[in-house]
Design an enzyme around this catalytic site. Structure first.
Site, PDB file in Angstrom:
ATOM      1  N   LYS A 115       0.823  -1.211   0.000  1.00  0.00           N
ATOM      2  CA  LYS A 115       0.000   0.000   0.000  1.00  0.00           C
ATOM      3  C   LYS A 115       0.862   1.269   0.000  1.00  0.00           C
ATOM      4  O   LYS A 115       0.432   2.310  -0.491  1.00  0.00           O
ATOM      5  CB  LYS A 115      -0.929   0.025   1.218  1.00  0.00           C
ATOM      6  CG  LYS A 115      -1.850  -1.186   1.356  1.00  0.00           C
ATOM      7  CD  LYS A 115      -2.891  -1.255   0.259  1.00  0.00           C
ATOM      8  CE  LYS A 115      -4.060  -2.173   0.587  1.00  0.00           C
ATOM      9  NZ  LYS A 115      -3.721  -3.601   0.639  1.00  0.00           N
TER      10      LYS A 115
HETATM   11  C1  LIG Z   1      -4.450  -4.722   0.258  1.00  0.00           C
HETATM   12  C2  LIG Z   1      -3.690  -6.013   0.197  1.00  0.00           C
HETATM   13  C3  LIG Z   1      -3.990  -7.004  -0.750  1.00  0.00           C
HETATM   14  C4  LIG Z   1      -5.151  -6.871  -1.706  1.00  0.00           C
HETATM   15  O1  LIG Z   1      -4.941  -5.874  -2.675  1.00  0.00           O
HETATM   16  P1  LIG Z   1      -6.199  -5.264  -3.481  1.00  0.00           P
HETATM   17  O2  LIG Z   1      -5.630  -4.172  -4.285  1.00  0.00           O
HETATM   18  O3  LIG Z   1      -7.169  -4.784  -2.452  1.00  0.00           O
HETATM   19  O4  LIG Z   1      -6.758  -6.392  -4.291  1.00  0.00           O
HETATM   20  C5  LIG Z   1      -3.189  -8.134  -0.796  1.00  0.00           C
HETATM   21  N1  LIG Z   1      -2.167  -8.309   0.082  1.00  0.00           N
HETATM   22  C6  LIG Z   1      -1.853  -7.385   1.008  1.00  0.00           C
HETATM   23  C7  LIG Z   1      -0.730  -7.650   1.938  1.00  0.00           C
HETATM   24  C8  LIG Z   1      -2.597  -6.207   1.099  1.00  0.00           C
HETATM   25  O5  LIG Z   1      -2.278  -5.295   2.028  1.00  0.00           O
END
Ligand SMILES: *Cc1c(COP(=O)(O)O)cnc(C)c1O
Length: 496
Positions: A115
């Site tokens: 993120k």
């Molecule tokens: C947010 C997240 C995901 C999922 O990603 P999306 O873009 O919501 O599909 C997968 N793995 C981790 C560690 C995340 O923080």
């Protein structure tokens, strides 16, 4: 470049927003998500030129195609600051060859999940957008999190001028370490609240507040507007397109592929933002074959890509990969809109709102079913994959990445694809020490910090400072509320 809502079937001029406006608004007034009115096309010469650049330059080159309110120099400055080595180490998005997978590690940022790739940049884009649009009000960022977005958004927005941020997380739906990261966050403009419920409750609570005119009017009277740091905000998605190009370049540069070769991509998926960015990169002209949508036990998306039925009338499971514990994947709406148009999208979304499911005829609408493969991985398979990759390659997977690896390996076995596989790795294994320790047979640690140390000893891989340091940080937020009280809490916080 202009943007319209996924649900606007008859856009007037005034409905077409600029990039600065969509970053500020986050979500459209009709409850839809903003999408670009066209996808810019690039060719192999463009990719070849990217391959000679460092990450911030690659990012600025891609982003300037979408964020046309910003000058190239503004974008390059923002990207250079966001992806600086003090934040990400030397490589923000490095590709590691592990067995016959190419693992794209996106978690070297400040909060140790992918993120950060978008949420280090988004606050800078928001600040610039405030200046460009001349908006006088201050922003209140409203976040629902399945664990990682919350911390990354807090880290990005803490103590930023003219911004406040409130994060809602599901009380029993995040790992202890994720929770600790959020409730210890420093900053004078932040608030962190647990809700009784799961991520979908938090996300729909937040979406409801966004579409409540009475609330936005009350806030506007006090000089505040609402904005989003979730992947419903286009400003979250655009930066994620970049690393697919960057990874492709790295594979060309290290001679795993030749320019023009097609790669398959596997993405551990929750809200469908990350994999949608891969799809958009492909639509722009990046040579991608199949996109494997990897899910855990909450396999609503895997089922959709297998049989065309998106049906949320099912059990919700809490798993060892909590950031993917989601039944309503917001960004699927963008995929429907970009592929089949707003009419199709709007009809299905209204049907889904009323009936909790919708169906897509695979024969009549084959495009997305030819591009995506949906595969799921259960809890035992996740843990076995962590154990296998550690014993075979001494490589430590976090549970989300393990889900992706399992699905990638299964896809290759069943489809005999000759394309190279890129697997997106979304978190540091040390964010989920209990699950990883258990998978490796490291037992009886008395708390997560002891788990961390035992894992470090076993693997020889150093615990990131940002994680080990949490042990001594003060806990600042202890509150839990009902998801019905979210709106009230938002008003309280914003007037404080
Ligand atoms: C947010 C997240 C995901 C999922 O990603 P999306 O873009 O919501 O599909 C997968 N793995 C981790 C560690 C995340 O923080």
């Amino acid at each position: 470049m202009k943007y319209i809502s996924t649900r606007n079937t008859n856009p007037k001029n005034a409905d077409c927003k600029s990039s600065a406006e969509v970053i500020i608004k986050g979500i459209a007034d009709d409850g839809g998500l903003f999408v670009p009115t066209e996808i810019p096309k690039i060719d192999n010469d463009f990719i070849t030129s990217l391959c000679k650049m460092d990450y911030p330059h690659r990012a600025a080159e891609i982003l300037k195609l979408y964020l046309t309110d910003f000058s190239y120099d503004e974008l390059l400055k923002a990207c250079t600051e966001s992806y600086a080595s003090e934040k990400f180490g030397t490589e923000p998005a490095s590709v590691k060859k592990v067995g016959d997978n190419n693992i794209l590690e996106l978690w070297h940022g400040p909060t140790k999940a992918f993120k950060d790739m978008a949420l280090q940049l988004l606050p800078r884009l928001l600040s610039l957008s405030l200046g460009k649009t001349g908006i006088k009000e201050d922003a209140l960022i409203l976040v629902a999190t399945s664990g990682d977005t919350g911390k990354a958004a807090l880290e990005g927005y803490a103590d930023i001028d003219r911004v406040k941020i409130i994060v809602f997380y599901p009380n029993d739906g995040v790992s202890n370490m994720q929770k600790r990261q959020m409730v210890t966050q420093k900053g004078n403009n932040i608030c962190v609240v647990a809700i009784n419920g799961n991520f979908d409750d938090a996300q729909s609570g937040v979406k409801k507040i966004f579409s409540d005119r009475a609330i936005s009017d009350e806030l506007l009277n006090k000089g505040i507007f609402l904005s989003s740091a979730n992947s419903i905000n286009w400003g979250r998605l655009a930066p994620q397109i970049v690393y697919y190009f960057s990874a492709y370049c790295d594979l060309v540069n290290n001679k795993t592929i030749k320019m023009g070769d097609v790669i398959d991509v596997t993405v551990p998926t929750g809200n469908f933002g990350n994999i949608l960015a891969a799809y958009i990169a492909g639509q722009m002209g990046l040579p991608t074959g199949t996109l494997v949508c990897a899910t855990n036990n909450n396999k609503i998306l895997a089922d959709y890509f297998s049989n065309g039925s998106y049906d949320k009338r099912r059990n919700f499971y809490t798993t060892v990969s909590p950031s993917m514990d989601i039944l309503i994947s917001s960004n699927l709406e963008r995929l429907l809109c970009l592929t089949y148009g707003t009419e199709f999208c709007k009809n299905n979304m209204s049907f889904f709102c009323e009936n909790s499911y919708f169906e897509t005829d695979k024969n009549k609408n084959p495009l997305i079913f030819e591009k995506f493969a949906g595969i799921s991985c259960n809890e035992d398979q996740t843990k076995e994959t962590i154990a296998k990759y550690f014993s075979d390659y001494s490589y430590l997977l976090d549970p989300h990445t393990a889900v992706a690896i399992y699905c990638a390996d299964l896809y290759k076995k069943e489809n005999k694809s000759t394309n190279k596989m890129l697997v997106v790795s979304t978190a540091s294994p040390y964010k989920f020490p209990y699950a990883v320790a258990e998978s490796l047979g490291v037992e009886n640690c008395k708390d997560e910090f002891e788990c961390l140390e035992m894992l470090e000893k076993k693997s020889g891989i150093k615990i990131p400072e940002a994680i080990s340091g949490l042990k001594t940080e003060n806990i600042r937020f202890r509150e839990t509320i009902s998801s019905n009280d979210m709106a009230k809490r938002v008003l309280e916080f914003s007037f404080k």
